[in-house]
Design a protein around this motif. Structure first.
Motif, short mmCIF file in Angstrom:
data_model
loop_
_atom_site.label_atom_id
_atom_site.label_comp_id
_atom_site.label_asym_id
_atom_site.label_seq_id
_atom_site.Cartn_x
_atom_site.Cartn_y
_atom_site.Cartn_z
N THR A 97 -10.53 6.29 0.13
CA THR A 97 -11.05 6.44 -1.28
C THR A 97 -11.98 5.18 -1.29
N TYR A 98 -11.64 4.16 -0.72
CA TYR A 98 -12.17 2.98 -1.09
C TYR A 98 -12.04 2.54 -2.86
N GLY A 99 -10.89 2.94 -3.22
CA GLY A 99 -10.53 2.67 -4.81
C GLY A 99 -11.11 3.74 -5.68
N ARG A 100 -11.85 4.80 -5.13
CA ARG A 100 -12.27 5.74 -6.11
C ARG A 100 -11.25 6.90 -6.25
N ARG A 101 -11.68 7.85 -7.15
CA ARG A 101 -10.86 8.76 -7.47
C ARG A 101 -10.53 9.87 -6.20
N THR A 102 -9.42 10.20 -6.14
CA THR A 102 -9.10 11.09 -4.85
C THR A 102 -9.29 12.48 -5.22
N ARG A 103 -10.33 12.90 -4.56
CA ARG A 103 -10.76 14.40 -4.68
C ARG A 103 -10.59 15.38 -3.87
N ALA A 104 -9.94 15.15 -2.60
CA ALA A 104 -9.49 15.90 -1.50
C ALA A 104 -8.37 15.03 -0.57
N VAL A 105 -7.44 15.98 -0.31
CA VAL A 105 -6.26 15.50 0.52
C VAL A 105 -6.19 16.28 2.03
N ILE A 106 -6.45 15.72 2.98
CA ILE A 106 -6.50 16.35 4.24
C ILE A 106 -5.09 16.12 4.90
N ILE A 107 -4.70 17.32 5.47
CA ILE A 107 -3.32 17.15 6.06
C ILE A 107 -3.59 17.41 7.51
N THR A 108 -3.09 16.72 8.45
CA THR A 108 -3.46 16.79 9.80
C THR A 108 -1.99 17.02 10.51
N ASP A 109 -2.12 17.81 11.69
CA ASP A 109 -1.12 18.02 12.65
C ASP A 109 0.06 17.02 13.03
N SER A 110 -0.30 15.82 12.83
CA SER A 110 0.48 14.63 13.37
C SER A 110 1.33 14.43 11.86
N ASP A 111 1.37 15.06 10.89
CA ASP A 111 1.90 14.86 9.70
C ASP A 111 1.43 13.84 8.86
N HIS A 112 0.12 13.25 9.01
CA HIS A 112 -0.79 12.41 8.45
C HIS A 112 -1.35 12.90 7.17
N VAL A 113 -1.33 12.00 6.35
CA VAL A 113 -1.89 12.71 4.92
C VAL A 113 -3.30 11.91 4.74
N ILE A 114 -4.28 12.25 4.57
CA ILE A 114 -5.73 11.30 4.37
C ILE A 114 -6.05 11.53 2.86
#
Length: 86
Positions: A47-64
């Motif tokens: 997010t580079y310090g900005r507000r989080t607007r989307a959460v992306i969940i991957t098949d490796s259990d990482h959360v972006i």
């Protein structure tokens, strides 16, 4: 296997093949997923310090975390799939 890449904002790119879901960060279960992934060191904050607007969940259990709207990320994903099928 074709590698499809999706821009999630600020020059950050994610492999489209690894994405399971793109959700809004507003609900309590999603906030819990973010907290759990942070303690497991599987959280990627793009997010580079900005507000989080989307959460992306991957098949490796990482959360972006992304500062781009979930609809925008999904549209980029759909446009990318349309281009590769032609």
């Amino acid at each position: 296997m074709n590698i499809k890449l999706i821009n999630i904002g600020f020059g950050n790119i994610v492999s489209a093949n690894r994405i399971i879901s793109i959700v809004s960060p507003e609900s309590a279960p999603i906030k819990r997923i973010i907290t759990d992934s942070r303690t497991q060191h599987k959280l990627i904050d793009a997010t580079y310090g900005r507000r989080t607007r989307a959460v992306i969940i991957t098949d490796s259990d990482h959360v972006i975390l992304s500062a781009v709207q979930p609809e925008t990320v999904a549209q980029r994903l759909l446009n990318k799939e349309d281009l590769t099928e032609e």
